[in-house]
Design an enzyme around this catalytic site. Structure first.
Site, short mmCIF file in Angstrom:
data_model
loop_
_atom_site.label_atom_id
_atom_site.label_comp_id
_atom_site.label_asym_id
_atom_site.label_seq_id
_atom_site.Cartn_x
_atom_site.Cartn_y
_atom_site.Cartn_z
N GLY A 76 0.79 -1.22 0.00
CA GLY A 76 0.00 0.00 0.00
C GLY A 76 0.82 1.27 0.00
O GLY A 76 1.91 1.32 -0.56
N SER A 77 0.28 2.27 0.64
CA SER A 77 0.83 3.63 0.60
C SER A 77 2.25 3.72 1.15
O SER A 77 2.65 2.94 2.02
CB SER A 77 -0.08 4.53 1.43
N SER A 78 2.98 4.71 0.66
CA SER A 78 4.33 4.97 1.15
C SER A 78 4.32 5.61 2.53
O SER A 78 5.37 5.85 3.10
CB SER A 78 5.07 5.86 0.17
#
Lengths: 151, 429
Positions: A76-78
């Site tokens: 998922g997101s950084s």
């Protein structure tokens, strides 16, 4: 596992030993929380409670605070590292981490969490460790000793 | 232990000041965690340096609770507070927490805005460009093929690697902040040729053309290949910037995809052979009519009630082409009294939208064009929102779960119709 059961288990030979590569050094002992689903940080974890909030996640609604988090890897997101970094500030961080797939998210997250972390195992922890098992992690030496929870 | 050059040894010894030294220390811990052997130089860094909500500043109250404290203790994960100089690399700030003008509409407090404004001033004073977007490549930072970057934002990372052929891992806040000072990032993952080869195949058996279809294909691919590199071939038509943007954002959300190859479309995949580069070919996944329907149903599994009260467009941030399209769709219509329509973009693209009259067209219809953030990043939805309509697979993956609301996924036209009628009528054709 109760405190008494943990004390009893500690005196015994471990039920299993797994060897891995050190990601973040350190030694710690605690209860395993295992998931076979990868974990999203930002949008997948509430840092104030250490709870997994991703819809359809195996651990939806479960907190990893104070547990040894055993999981396949990060996705998922950084924002992964900063969400886990915030759990350290909020006092809801996992006690240690064991994960199979190395990614920049998981590596940086472990570094800023500053909790003992291992990867690259000789045996798959997800096939061996069950939630509730007592684990003794020596990330510096690169091994995990585990005792089955008494059910 | 990562091998250091003479220059890097000097930075670690403090010759470039305490902040660069702390940055190097963190980057070495990170390189060792990864198992990287050395560093690459980078002069293209995009992150979210220094800003923090009040509770984090409060946590560092004993250290001063200011930008300097947050940058030292949180961004550089240092045990002491050091002076933070102007950044050394070309450094960009990605998306932020609120719109600089429409923050009241977003439900932000005066205090939160003051915090935002003071952080932003600090960011600018430290030489970090205020792109304020998840799409830096639409706002003045377009890498070139082979360029080593250190970027955050999974949708920007996958775009950089796959569509441009730039080289970046999915970095985090702390690694990008450190790279802005040290101009280094671990030589691991996508910086290396051998890591950029395909691992699994995806065979596309149904036509994928419009952005809505590219978004669904991306969501399917991420779910199928997780965090590996897919090689996609088949009935993919009409590639364009916005289609890649939505495909990549979706694949990075449902799985952890940071690079993909589309045969004959993306620059490192002139052929299937080149895309795999001699690497072992893993599984083959097939995207057919049944898979397409399942993907649509999964994306719409968080939608029950057809009374839509919020429509959000602009995940990833809308391009000027998409804003023009939305303005054309809504021109002469009105957003329903029970609904709100917010569209998100970067400041530079909004300036273009203003100049072209799109912002005014949207305003006349009752819609707002906002910058800097989105509903998921800012956790800001119109008051009382229960059911949202979205044209982004990524946003429908995140927003309903984060806000405890229902969500629908459809085409941009489905979403604009929902905004104007208050009813969800999206269907899979």
């Amino acid at each position: 596992m109760s405190g008494a059961a943990m004390a009893k288990a500690r005196g015994q030979t471990p039920d299993y030993i797994i060897h891995g590569r050190c990601v973040v050094p350190g030694c710690v002992e605690g209860e395993a929380l295992v998931t076979h689903d990868t974990i999203s940080g930002w949008g997948g974890v509430s840092p104030m409670t250490g709870t997994i909030i991703e819809s359809r996640h195996e651990l939806n609604g479960v907190s990893f605070a104070g547990k040894v988090l055993v999981f396949p890897g990060a996705k998922g997101s950084s924002g992964w590292s900063s969400i886990f970094h915030m759990t350290r500030l909020a006092g809801t961080a996992p006690l240690a981490m064991l994960f199979n797939v190395m990614t920049t998210k998981a590596a940086l997250g472990a570094v800023v969490l500053r909790v003992p972390t291992l990867t690259d195992f000789d045996r798959d922890p997800l096939a061996i460790i069950r939630s509730g098992d007592l684990l003794r992690i020596d990330a510096t030496q690169g091994h995990v000793e585990g005792w089955r929870a008494i059910r | 232990m990562a091998k250091l050059t003479g220059r890097e040894e000097a930075m670690l010894a403090g010759e470039d000041g305490a902040a660069v030294q702390k940055a190097m220390e963190l980057l070495i811990r990170y390189a060792d965690a990864l198992g990287a052997e050395d560093f690459v130089e980078t002069n293209n860094v995009a992150g979210v340096p220094g800003s923090a909500p009040p509770w984090i500043k409060q946590y560092y109250a004993a250290d001063g609770g200011d930008y300097r404290a947050v940058f030292s203790r949180f961004d550089l994960d240092a045990d002491e507070v050091v002076d933070i100089p102007r950044m050394n690399a070309f450094s960009c700030h990605l998306q932020g927490g609120m719109d600089p003008m429409l923050w009241r509409e977003q439900g932000m407090s005066e205090a939160a805005f003051d915090n935002f404004r003071s952080d932003e001033q600090q960011v600018a004073e430290h030489g970090i460009q205020l792109l304020k977007t998840c799409t830096p490549y639409l706002a003045g930072n377009v890498p070139v093929m082979g360029e080593h970057c250190a970027w955050m934002e999974s949708s920007a990372v996958i775009f950089c690697n796959s569509v441009i052929g730039g080289r970046t891992n999915c970095e985090g806040r702390e690694s990008t902040s450190a790279a802005m000072l040290a101009r280094r990032i671990p030589n691991w993952g996508f910086h290396r040729d051998e890591y950029r080869k395909g691992q699994h195949s995806v065979d596309v058996a149904v036509p994928v053309d419009e952005v809505f279809e590219w978004g669904m294909l991306g969501y399917f691919v991420g779910g199928a290949v997780q965090d590996t590199i897919p090689v996609i071939e088949g009935a993919i038509a009409a590639p364009s910037l916005i289609r890649h943007k939505h495909f990549g954002a979706a694949a990075a959300s449902s799985g952890g995809v940071e690079m993909y190859h589309m045969v004959g479309i993306t620059p490192e995949a002139p052929s299937v052979e080149a895309a795999f580069g001699g690497a072992r070919r893993g599984e083959t996944f097939r995207y057919d009519a049944a898979a397409r329907r399942r993907t649509y149903e999964t994306l719409n599994s968080v939608g029950q009630c057809e009374d839509v009260d919020y429509v959000m467009l602009g995940c990833p941030h809308y391009s000027i082409e998409q804003i023009a399209h939305a303005a054309r769709l809504i021109e002469g219509r009105k957003v329903h009294t029970n609904a709100e329509l917010w569209i998100f973009t970067s400041r530079s693209v909004k300036a273009l939208a203003d100049a072209n009259g799109h912002t005014e067209t949207l305003r006349k219809a009752g819609a707002l064009l906002m910058t800097d953030t989105c509903s998921a990043i800012s956790q800001a939805v119109p008051k009382g929102t229960r059911v949202a309509a979205l044209d982004s697979a990524k946003q429908v993956h995140y927003l309903p779960a984060m806000m405890g609301i229902e969500g629908w996924y459809g085409t941009t036209a489905d979403c604009i119709d929902a905004a104007c009628s208050g009813k969800w009528r999206g269907r899979l054709a």
